[in-house]
Motif scaffolding. Structure first.
Motif, PDB file in Angstrom:
ATOM      1  N   ALA A 177      76.322 -34.215-132.665  1.00  0.00           N
ATOM      2  CA  ALA A 177      76.542 -32.733-132.724  1.00  0.00           C
ATOM      3  C   ALA A 177      75.057 -32.242-132.289  1.00  0.00           C
ATOM      4  O   ALA A 177      75.025 -30.940-131.500  1.00  0.00           O
ATOM      5  N   ALA A 178      73.899 -32.628-133.063  1.00  0.00           N
ATOM      6  CA  ALA A 178      72.563 -32.111-132.862  1.00  0.00           C
ATOM      7  C   ALA A 178      72.103 -32.235-131.305  1.00  0.00           C
ATOM      8  O   ALA A 178      71.641 -31.259-130.891  1.00  0.00           O
ATOM      9  N   SER A 179      72.636 -33.277-130.630  1.00  0.00           N
ATOM     10  CA  SER A 179      71.911 -33.528-129.186  1.00  0.00           C
ATOM     11  C   SER A 179      72.754 -32.696-128.614  1.00  0.00           C
ATOM     12  O   SER A 179      72.275 -32.143-127.314  1.00  0.00           O
ATOM     13  N   SER A 180      73.811 -32.148-128.764  1.00  0.00           N
ATOM     14  CA  SER A 180      74.632 -31.197-127.834  1.00  0.00           C
ATOM     15  C   SER A 180      74.370 -29.862-127.933  1.00  0.00           C
ATOM     16  O   SER A 180      74.811 -29.053-127.051  1.00  0.00           O
ATOM     17  N   PHE A 181      73.637 -29.379-128.825  1.00  0.00           N
ATOM     18  CA  PHE A 181      73.474 -27.975-128.645  1.00  0.00           C
ATOM     19  C   PHE A 181      72.169 -27.641-127.968  1.00  0.00           C
ATOM     20  O   PHE A 181      72.138 -26.450-127.714  1.00  0.00           O
ATOM     21  N   GLY A 182      71.702 -28.519-127.425  1.00  0.00           N
ATOM     22  CA  GLY A 182      70.430 -28.352-126.429  1.00  0.00           C
ATOM     23  C   GLY A 182      71.143 -27.683-125.193  1.00  0.00           C
ATOM     24  O   GLY A 182      70.433 -26.752-124.594  1.00  0.00           O
ATOM     25  N   VAL A 183      72.291 -27.959-124.870  1.00  0.00           N
ATOM     26  CA  VAL A 183      72.929 -27.397-123.468  1.00  0.00           C
ATOM     27  C   VAL A 183      73.075 -25.789-123.870  1.00  0.00           C
ATOM     28  O   VAL A 183      72.910 -25.061-122.782  1.00  0.00           O
ATOM     29  N   LEU A 184      73.200 -25.395-124.984  1.00  0.00           N
ATOM     30  CA  LEU A 184      73.319 -23.866-125.241  1.00  0.00           C
ATOM     31  C   LEU A 184      71.851 -23.133-124.721  1.00  0.00           C
ATOM     32  O   LEU A 184      71.752 -22.248-124.136  1.00  0.00           O
ATOM     33  N   GLY A 185      70.776 -23.695-125.122  1.00  0.00           N
ATOM     34  CA  GLY A 185      69.394 -23.542-124.626  1.00  0.00           C
ATOM     35  C   GLY A 185      69.244 -23.329-123.243  1.00  0.00           C
ATOM     36  O   GLY A 185      68.990 -22.409-122.510  1.00  0.00           O
ATOM     37  N   ILE A 186      70.017 -24.503-122.607  1.00  0.00           N
ATOM     38  CA  ILE A 186      69.860 -24.636-120.952  1.00  0.00           C
ATOM     39  C   ILE A 186      70.627 -23.351-120.452  1.00  0.00           C
ATOM     40  O   ILE A 186      70.277 -22.553-119.615  1.00  0.00           O
ATOM     41  N   LEU A 187      72.020 -23.040-120.970  1.00  0.00           N
ATOM     42  CA  LEU A 187      72.810 -21.997-120.520  1.00  0.00           C
ATOM     43  C   LEU A 187      72.223 -20.738-120.534  1.00  0.00           C
ATOM     44  O   LEU A 187      72.200 -19.811-119.918  1.00  0.00           O
ATOM     45  N   LEU A 188      71.476 -20.535-122.051  1.00  0.00           N
ATOM     46  CA  LEU A 188      70.883 -19.111-122.247  1.00  0.00           C
ATOM     47  C   LEU A 188      69.614 -18.917-121.256  1.00  0.00           C
ATOM     48  O   LEU A 188      69.380 -17.895-120.588  1.00  0.00           O
ATOM     49  N   ALA A 189      69.023 -20.110-121.124  1.00  0.00           N
ATOM     50  CA  ALA A 189      67.771 -20.024-120.097  1.00  0.00           C
ATOM     51  C   ALA A 189      68.350 -19.473-118.521  1.00  0.00           C
ATOM     52  O   ALA A 189      67.570 -18.561-118.153  1.00  0.00           O
ATOM     53  N   GLY A 190      69.268 -20.016-118.214  1.00  0.00           N
ATOM     54  CA  GLY A 190      69.890 -19.508-116.893  1.00  0.00           C
ATOM     55  C   GLY A 190      70.284 -18.165-116.972  1.00  0.00           C
ATOM     56  O   GLY A 190      70.101 -17.598-115.962  1.00  0.00           O
ATOM     57  N   TRP A 191      70.970 -17.993-117.930  1.00  0.00           N
ATOM     58  CA  TRP A 191      71.774 -16.542-117.968  1.00  0.00           C
ATOM     59  C   TRP A 191      70.706 -15.555-117.921  1.00  0.00           C
ATOM     60  O   TRP A 191      70.741 -14.439-117.458  1.00  0.00           O
ATOM     61  N   SER A 192      69.654 -15.973-119.193  1.00  0.00           N
ATOM     62  CA  SER A 192      68.635 -14.676-119.540  1.00  0.00           C
ATOM     63  C   SER A 192      67.694 -14.418-118.484  1.00  0.00           C
ATOM     64  O   SER A 192      66.916 -13.393-118.179  1.00  0.00           O
ATOM     65  N   SER A 193      67.292 -15.373-117.462  1.00  0.00           N
ATOM     66  CA  SER A 193      66.218 -15.027-116.590  1.00  0.00           C
ATOM     67  C   SER A 193      66.573 -14.129-115.377  1.00  0.00           C
ATOM     68  O   SER A 193      65.870 -13.870-114.673  1.00  0.00           O
ATOM     69  N   ASN A 194      67.855 -13.746-115.240  1.00  0.00           N
ATOM     70  CA  ASN A 194      68.526 -13.112-114.233  1.00  0.00           C
ATOM     71  C   ASN A 194      67.990 -13.482-112.953  1.00  0.00           C
ATOM     72  O   ASN A 194      67.370 -12.719-112.360  1.00  0.00           O
TER      73      ASN A 194
END
Ligand code: SF4
Ligand code: SF4
Lengths: 358, 149
Positions: free
Chosen positions: A136-153
């Protein structure tokens, strides 16, 4: 073998004797956090240096040799360079998410890291669903990656993040299947018990064919989870500049970089815990003298040795194969690894039920 | 196992085979001697390819004579204007005719792109490239040199 749990309980009782119970717990948490982060950084340095040297050797080069003896200070020079770089504010980016993303990635990585059992008792969290928690802990890193891609416009970052999401969520599946296969074999999810059970023989030997298949699938899926070649689609330089972290500079980029390396270490650490016996030494039944000698090597040396060996395997693959296309990545997962993983789980269950394990 | 060709299982097996081949190649590479040249340390032993073009030279024999006839073909062949030839006339003692000889052969290393057109153009083989490559200097004016003696 040293039992670190006795040392831990000594420290614990000492703190409780001088401080009120809640404060003592708080202090313990702080100590553990500091130790975990320091260890994390230390291993990150080891990993980056190892990557440089191993990659060089696979390409018939020597790698860094100038900064410090044998290039040992190269990583420090890199970090220093990164620290003095400007952190750019991207116009029209979602500032809060943009800043948060690297921390999410590194947090997930550090939490998973602290679940690794380095030695007998040298483990932060040990409870009955340990393996579950690690996944569970290792898989929420993907959230950060998705956010990084989304938020950098940025279109490149966005495509990288979406690819990364698709890839990581897919490969999570076959990774979990492999871990489940091992849970079937061990009958427990508690990390310390899993390691303890391997005193009689490592699971990759005890589980023979299904365990070996699970090990291989686990390594493939693990490689994909860490976004490293041949699965480095999310940051495919030639098409997407740097993928999801295109817009990051300075330490924001540094966090992604360190987290990527440490995720590889974590994948290898879990592999060595589940398949190669964690900190238990290598025994050959019947050879008492040999087993005695093996006992003398401390557990964390065993653990690190096995982990670094698995890391080396991952690097070997990384510097051998070219990158896959995104459709090939998904075909590999959904048409090959998942069915084989499911079948393998079935085989393992049959083996365990019929008592065909060693 | 030809009946497995292009089947699901066959694909897996051939993939494993070809991946293993690749891994074997890189594993061999991992253990071979590394090709990196540690440059300033290995100065004594390093090997620079014979035909490496590092700087233009005009070889002179023991009497200090070169083969250049000051025809200027190299200067014309050079796309960069790297070579400048100045000549002077001398009167031949035997025939009494005047003829051009080389006064100065100026070569600007800074603008040379090592295309070797000048060497190919020379009818006398008077110039050649040498592989002495340590030509870095701190001042651009030092790159302009006189090749004849
Ligand atoms: S090598 Fe080319 S650029 Fe250099 S002097 Fe000769 S003709 Fe000119
Ligand atoms: S170096 Fe060769 S081409 Fe150039 S002037 Fe002399 S003889 Fe002519």
């Amino acid at each position: 073998m040293i039992d670190f749990s006795s040392i831990n309980s000594t420290i614990d009782s000492y703190l409780h004797s001088v401080l009120p119970a809640q404060v003592a717990t708080l202090v313990e948490c702080a100590i553990i956090a500091v130790c975990a982060i320091v260890a994390y950084l230390a291993f990150a340095i080891v990993m980056i240096f190892m990557e440089r040297k191993v990659c060089a050797a696979f390409q018939c080069r020597l790698g860094p040799t100038r900064v410090g003896f044998w290039g040992l200070l190269q990583v420090f020079a890199d970090v220093f360079k990164m620290l003095i770089k400007e952190i750019i504010d991207i116009k029209n980016s979602d500032w809060a998410l943009y800043t948060l993303a690297p921390f999410l990635v590194i947090m997930s990585s550090i939490i998973t890291f602290s679940c690794l059992p380095f030695d007998n008792g040298l483990q932060v969290l040990d409870f009955n669903i340990g393996v579950f928690f690690i996944m569970a802990a290792s898989s929420f890193g993907v959230l950060g990656i998705l956010l990084a891609g989304w938020s950098s416009n940025n279109k490149f970052a966005m495509i990288g993040a979406i690819r990364s999401g698709g890839q990581m969520i897919s490969y999570e599946l076959s990774m979990s299947l492999c871990i489940l296969t091992l849970v079937v074999l061990s009958g427990t999810m508690q990390v310390s018990e899993i390691v303890e059970m391997q005193r009689g023989g490592w699971f990759i030997i005890r589980g023979h064919i299904p365990a070996v298949i699970a090990f291989i699938i686990y390594l493939i899926a693990g490689n994909a989870e860490t976004n490293r070649a041949p699965f480095d689609l999310p940051e495919a330089e030639s098409e997407l500049t740097a993928g999801f972290h295109t817009e990051y500079s300075g330490m924001g980029f540094g966090f992604f970089y360190v987290a990527e390396f440490m995720n590889m270490f974590i994948i290898a650490g879990i592999a060595s815990t589940l398949f190669l016996g964690g900190w238990t030494p290598f025994y050959i039944p019947g050879l008492e003298g040999f087993n005695e000698a093996m006992e003398w090597i401390p557990g964390f040396v065993w653990f690190l040795g096995k982990t670094l060996f698995v890391v080396w395997l991952l690097m070997w693959v990384r510097w051998t194969f070219p990158r896959l296309r995104i459709d090939q990545v998904l075909v590999l997962e959904w048409k090959y690894l998942v069915p084989i993983g499911l079948l393998n789980l079935l085989i393992m269950t049959v083996c365990v039920v019929m008592g065909w394990t060693l | 196992m030809s009946f497995l060709n292009n089947t699901y299982i066959g694909n897996i097996l051939s993939a494993i085979g070809s991946l293993a081949t690749g891994m074997k190649v890189t594993l061999c590479e991992f253990f071979t001697r590394k090709v990196t040249e540690c440059y300033p340390e290995n100065r004594k032993t390093q090997h620079i390819a014979e035909r490496h073009r590092a700087i233009l030279r005009m070889p002179h024999d023991e009497e200090g004579k070169n083969k250049c006839i000051a025809c200027g073909l190299c200067q014309q062949a050079c796309p960069n204007g790297t070579i400048t030839i100045t000549t002077r006339s001398v009167t031949d003692e035997e025939t009494g005719k005047s003829r051009k000889v080389l006064a100065e052969y100026r070569y600007d290393l800074g603008s040379c792109m090592f295309c070797q057109l000048c060497v190919n153009a020379c009818p006398k083989g008077a110039i050649e490239f040498s592989n002495e490559f340590e030509n870095a200097v701190f001042d651009r004016s030092k790159l302009i040199m006189k090749l004849n003696k």
